[in-house]
Design an enzyme around this catalytic site. Structure first.
Site, PDB file in Angstrom:
ATOM      1  N   SER A 146       0.837  -1.197   0.000  1.00 44.68           N
ATOM      2  CA  SER A 146       0.000   0.000   0.000  1.00 44.68           C
ATOM      3  C   SER A 146       0.876   1.254   0.000  1.00 44.68           C
ATOM      4  O   SER A 146       1.638   1.465  -0.942  1.00 44.68           O
ATOM      5  CB  SER A 146      -0.952  -0.041   1.213  1.00 44.68           C
ATOM      6  OG  SER A 146      -1.902   0.965   1.083  1.00 44.68           O
ATOM      7  N   ASP A 148     -10.038  -5.370  -3.581  1.00 46.15           N
ATOM      8  CA  ASP A 148      -9.454  -4.383  -2.672  1.00 46.15           C
ATOM      9  C   ASP A 148     -10.302  -3.112  -2.737  1.00 46.15           C
ATOM     10  O   ASP A 148     -10.419  -2.496  -3.807  1.00 46.15           O
ATOM     11  CB  ASP A 148      -8.013  -4.118  -3.130  1.00 46.15           C
ATOM     12  CG  ASP A 148      -7.246  -3.205  -2.199  1.00 46.15           C
ATOM     13  OD1 ASP A 148      -7.877  -2.416  -1.466  1.00 46.15           O
ATOM     14  OD2 ASP A 148      -5.989  -3.275  -2.234  1.00 46.15           O
ATOM     15  N   HIS A 197      -7.325  -5.883   0.644  1.00 50.43           N
ATOM     16  CA  HIS A 197      -6.125  -5.106   0.927  1.00 50.43           C
ATOM     17  C   HIS A 197      -5.389  -5.616   2.181  1.00 50.43           C
ATOM     18  O   HIS A 197      -4.377  -5.062   2.582  1.00 50.43           O
ATOM     19  CB  HIS A 197      -6.550  -3.638   1.135  1.00 50.43           C
ATOM     20  CG  HIS A 197      -5.437  -2.650   0.952  1.00 50.43           C
ATOM     21  ND1 HIS A 197      -4.878  -2.375  -0.267  1.00 50.43           N
ATOM     22  CD2 HIS A 197      -4.771  -1.855   1.848  1.00 50.43           C
ATOM     23  CE1 HIS A 197      -3.926  -1.465  -0.134  1.00 50.43           C
ATOM     24  NE2 HIS A 197      -3.836  -1.131   1.160  1.00 50.43           N
TER      25      HIS A 197
END
Lengths: 282, 749
Positions: A149, A226, A260
């Site tokens: 991320s 995600d 995620h």
């Protein structure tokens, strides 16, 4: 640069340790996690840096990703620093989860009041490697970086801004084009001000355009489910297009059904460790 | 000094001479010589001689001659010193052997005043020597003895002589330390420097000793070998000895038998002849007697007629006439009867010929022996045949004498029993025969007949021998290999089946290989999977085997165990595809459009324009590469052999493929299995795709070779062997590279 060991646990024949030290760049005490594989007992090993995502500390990766077995097998020393300076008593640093503490965005802040402490880019590319090289049996010539991320963004920009410094790079659901996404806009405007050109120096998609023709094999895994992908925070397509244009090798794997979370990371962590081991142990 | 040195030996020599005289003095007559040897010669050493004489019981005359002879020498020694004595001694011996002629040059050389005296004396000696020649033993024996005597004296003298003349010799206690190779004698190192050995090659004594020992050991070894050889030879001789005894014994028996038979026959013939002779004699005598009797009767009749006629003459006229007519009739009748005066039997013995033909035959058969009995033909010995020959062996009964064998054979052909195969016959002396020029892998029937002068034996049993097969032919273009093994296929090379095949392999081109040949034997079929070492080069041969033996080697084939090596299977090839001459470029041309639809096939791809490779069935790791055009639509991967051929690759559970499609300047990469693909984007189009098939980890991975990039890995359960697949969805070509080692980067997957 005294290191203070916070913890040490045997794991897959090696040791998972956490240290604390006084960071010069960040002007605060910083913790980092380091995994020393069994191979490190007898010789120097390559170093693989992991940059975590928003809100994370050095703990998330080492406790959730399950990377140890692969790192142990490939003989990689894996270093996971914290995601931002902590306890700097900057006003507003703890106000939101996506800015300030736990959200350093791996930039060197130029704006007050952040510029004194929030120099995560220099910390992860300069200070920390120097500390690691001096304190642990690592081969300074063999270094790679990956992240998740915001850390994926960090890994990409570290690699793209320093051609040849990292043997390889990979990312899980990276923020690929921060100048165009809400998180990036918020962080960059806060740390870097309003100059969009400054932002672009920390934007992977833009950095690709100026990246010299150097071999850099980029592996990206992205969960298809995600939420942040759907929210337009990650924008991998922009990055892929830029790389395709510049013929920078990327394998982007859109993984059906994954989100995620660290569950997603844990699923593919071994692929990434192998990806790095291929270049670090070549 | 010379005198002193000479003094003592004289006495010794005399004694020595005395001993010596004991041997031979009585062998010849020495009496005559007493006159020849001048008196004064003996006087010079009188005392010594007398001392001897008391010991010697022999007659003085004999002794004296000998003593004189010796003293001649002794005196001369005194006169001329040791050196002269040495020469003179030699000369004397020479003299005795050769007579006068040898002497004169010697005399000429002398320079001393006593020359004349010596000459004279020597003349005397010559005379004596000549005289010796009249003795029963001649000069040679005499001279031998004389030589011995002088050798003795000379030996004594020469010790002193050496001591005196060559002072260097006094250093003899000092050990020799080097060896002169030229003179073959040990010398002292110092001598090397200035002596006659100066130019000679010398070696340290130890070394010389070593080499001499070695030489001796060598010789001993040679001698040992020779002893063994001689022993062998001796035992061989013994064997021959026994055999000779046996053979001659047998022949003696044989002769006895035959001669008895002949004698019997002759006796029988004699009886017969005698009997016949007697019979004939009797018959003749009887016939003669009969003739005599009838002759006598005739005579009587004649006489009676005469008388009757005479009587008639005295009769009356009438009676006379009457009787005369009757008489004339009677006489006419009588005269008409022919008087047989031929001797009915000749006194000669007409039948002179004696028929000895049967005897002759018997005589002739003395040296021959009974016809041999049928030999016993052996079954075929293993590995005794070649592709064109067999070695046939048989044996005979030991009592038989055989001059030659007739070996007959014909090929065994059960297909046409009615048709008689041509029979070949060879004549040999031995109990074996290598029959050549035969057909390979063929059965032949053999039988053998022994023969000698008496005739042929009955035939042996028929034995079937088989020629070795022809060498197989390796299908070089179908060899598949990987790092651990190779699959070799071949054609039998024989019309009839063979028993098995042997694969021979030799590792080549490596120093550690040392050319050792390994063999894999007993292969029943025309293919074999051979385990090999990775990254080596092998030369492979195949032999076919049957009961007769192995064939010669096939032509060699070469196998490299670097990477995996396969060929494309043309049977699977979609008709729109062509495979280049080298077999590794697959081309789909623009024009090739089929008029009719293809029928579904189990082997040939009919829907997707694809071809399959023949990968070796080994569950290891296999790697190959495919060169593609960036804009080409292609599918590469693996599939089971029985993948549905009327489906697209990747559209089923039997295939795993990477498909590239290029549309509106966008590259699309799919990794298809059972119609599904992960969503993967690749920013750099590969020009060369590496494919890694890993049975052990059930993985199939794809790589961009040029940048060592990993593209995708299938986790696939490969319950059976898969083969490489190549498909072209648009016109173009792709090139396959195999037999290459796995790049380092793929080993991480």
């Amino acid at each position: 640069m005294a290191l203070k060991q916070i913890s040490s646990n045997k794991c897959f024949g090696g040791l998972q340790k956490v240290f604390e030290h006084d960071s010069v760049e960040l002007n605060c005490k910083m913790k980092f996690a380091i995994y020393l594989p069994p191979k490190a007992e007898s010789g120097k090993c390559p170093a693989l840096y992991w940059l975590s995502g928003l809100t994370c500390t050095e703990q998330n990766f080492i406790s959730k990703s399950g990377y140890h077995q692969a790192a142990s097998e490939h003989g990689l020393i894996v270093i996971a620093p914290d995601t931002s300076p902590r306890g700097c008593n900057i006003k507003g640093e703890d106000e939101s989860w996506d800015f300030g503490t736990g959200a350093g965005f791996y930039v060197n802040a130029t704006e007050d009041p952040w510029k004194t402490n929030y120099r995560m880019y220099s910390y992860v590319t300069e200070e920390l490697p120097q500390l690691i090289n001096a304190s642990f049996p690592v081969d300074p010539q063999r270094m790679s970086i990956f992240g998740h991320s915001m850390g994926g963004h960090g890994a990409l920009i570290c690699a793209l801004k320093n051609p040849g410094k990292y043997k390889s790079v990979s990312a899980f659901a990276p923020i690929c084009n921060p100048v165009l996404c809400p998180w990036g806009k918020k962080a960059f405007s806060g740390y870097l001000g309003t100059d969009q050109n400054k932002w672009k120096t920390y934007d992977a998609t833009h950095l690709v355009e100026s990246y010299p023709d150097s071999q850099l094999d980029i592996l990206i895994d992205q969960g298809k489910d995600d939420q942040f992908l759907l929210d337009g925070q990650l924008l991998p397509d922009n990055f892929i297009s830029a790389c395709a244009e510049k013929k920078i090798p990327v394998v982007f794997r859109l993984q059906e059904g994954y989100d995620h979370s660290y569950y997603f990371i844990a699923t593919f962590i071994a692929d990434h460790i192998r990806h790095h081991a291929k270049y670090l142990n070549a | 000094m010379e005198e002193e040195a000479g003094e003592e030996p004289v006495l010794d020599r005399t004694t020595a001479s005395k001993d010596f005289h004991f041997y031979h003095m009585d062998l010849y007559d020495s009496e005559d010589r007493l006159q020849i040897i001048p008196e004064e010669n003996t006087s010079m050493r009188r005392e010594v001689v007398q001392a001897e004489m008391t010991k010697d019981p022999r007659g003085e005359g004999e002794r004296k001659v000998q003593r004189d002879l010796q003293e001649d020498v002794d005196d001369l020694v005194h006169l001329y010193g040791l050196e002269d004595e040495h020469e003179l001694g030699d000369e004397f011996v020479e003299e005795s052997r050769m007579g006068v002629s040898g002497y004169l040059p010697y005399g000429m050389k002398r320079r001393d005043p006593a020359r004349e005296q010596r000459d004279w004396r020597l003349e005397g000696e010559v005379a004596e020597a000549e005289d010796l020649g009249y003795g029963g033993w001649g000069l040679a024996g005499q001279c031998q003895d004389l030589r011995e005597a002088y050798r003795y004296t000379h030996g004594r003298a020469s010790e002193e002589y050496e001591c005196y003349v060559i002072p260097e010799e006094e250093d003899e206690e000092e050990a020799e330390d080097v060896f002169c190779a030229t003179c073959k004698t040990p010398i002292r190192a110092v001598e090397k420097a200035f002596d006659e050995h100066k130019e000679h090659e010398v070696t340290p004594l130890n070394k010389a000793l070593e080499s001499a020992k070695e030489e001796i050991h060598k010789n001993m070894y040679k001698l040992e070998k020779q002893i063994i050889e001689m022993e062998n030879f001796a035992s061989h001789l013994e064997e021959v000895f026994i055999t000779v005894e046996e053979n001659f014994g047998r022949q003696e028996q044989n002769f006895e038998l035959h001669y008895n038979e002949i004698l019997e026959t002759l006796a029988q013939k004699y009886e017969e002849k005698i009997q016949t002779l007697g019979q004939k004699k009797k018959e003749k005598l009887e016939a003669l007697y009969g003739q005599l009797v009838s002759c006598g009767e005739n005579l009587d009749t004649c006489k009676e007629l005469m008388e009757t006629i005479e009587e008639m003459c005295h009769e009356e006229k009438v009676d006379f006439l009457k009787d005369a007519v009757a008489m004339a009739d009677r006489l006419g009748k009588f005269l008409k009867t022919k008087t047989d005066v031929e001797i009915s039997a000749q006194p000669d013995f007409e039948d002179q010929t004696l028929d000895f033909s049967d005897v002759e035959q018997l005589m002739g058969s003395i040296n021959t022996i009974p016809a041999p009995s049928a030999p016993v033909i052996n079954p075929q010995a293993p590995n005794s045949a070649t592709g064109s020959s067999v070695r046939v062996c048989w044996s005979l009964y030991s009592d038989d004498t055989v001059e030659s064998y007739q070996l007959s054979y014909r090929p065994v052909q059960d297909s046409s029993p009615g048709k008689n195969q041509e029979v070949f016959t060879v004549t040999v002396k031995e109990t074996y025969c290598s029959v050549v020029n035969l057909e390979p892998n063929t059965q032949y029937e053999f039988w053998v007949i022994a023969q000698n002068r008496a005739g042929p034996s009955p035939s042996s049993e028929h034995a079937v021998y088989m020629t070795a097969p022809s060498p197989p032919i390796i299908k070089s273009k179908e060899i598949r290999s990987c790092e651990e093994a190779a699959l070799i296929c071949w054609e039998s090379g024989n019309l009839n089946p063979v028993d098995s095949y042997t694969v021979e392999l030799t590792q080549a081109e490596t120093p550690e290989a040392s050319g050792v040949t390994e063999s894999v034997v007993g292969i029943p079929t025309c293919e074999s999977l051979i385990q090999l070492q990775p990254r080596q080069c092998y030369t492979i041969f195949v032999r076919a085997l049957n009961v007769g033996g192995p064939s010669t080697r096939s032509e060699p084939a070469t196998v490299h165990t670097t990477g995996s090596y396969f060929h494309l299977n043309k049977d699977t090839c979609h008709p729109w595809l062509t495979i280049s001459k080298d077999g590794f470029t697959v081309v789909r041309s623009e024009r090739k459009i089929l008029a009719k639809e293809l029928l579904p096939s189990k082997t040939q791809f009919t829907r997707c324009v694809a071809v399959m490779g023949n990968l070796i069935p080994v569950r290891g790791r296999h790697y190959w590469e495919v060169e593609v055009d960036e804009c080409l639509d292609y599918t590469v991967g693996v599939a089971f052999e029985d993948v549905p051929k009327q489906e697209d690759l990747g559209a089923n559970c039997s295939s795993w493929c990477m498909r590239h499609t290029f549309a509106s300047s966008r590259h699309k990469y799919e990794f298809l299995h059972n119609r599904t693909t992960p969503d993967i984007r690749i920013t750099v189009s590969p020009k060369k795709i590496g494919i890694l098939l890993d049975y052990e980890n059930s993985k199939l991975s794809f790589f961009n070779v040029d940048i060592s990039q990993h593209l995708y890995t299938f986790n696939c359960q490969l319950h059976q062997f898969v083969h490489p697949c190549f498909s072209l969805e648009k016109p173009g070509c792709l090139k396959i590279h195999n037999g290459i080692s796995m790049p380092m980067h793929v080993t991480f997957y």
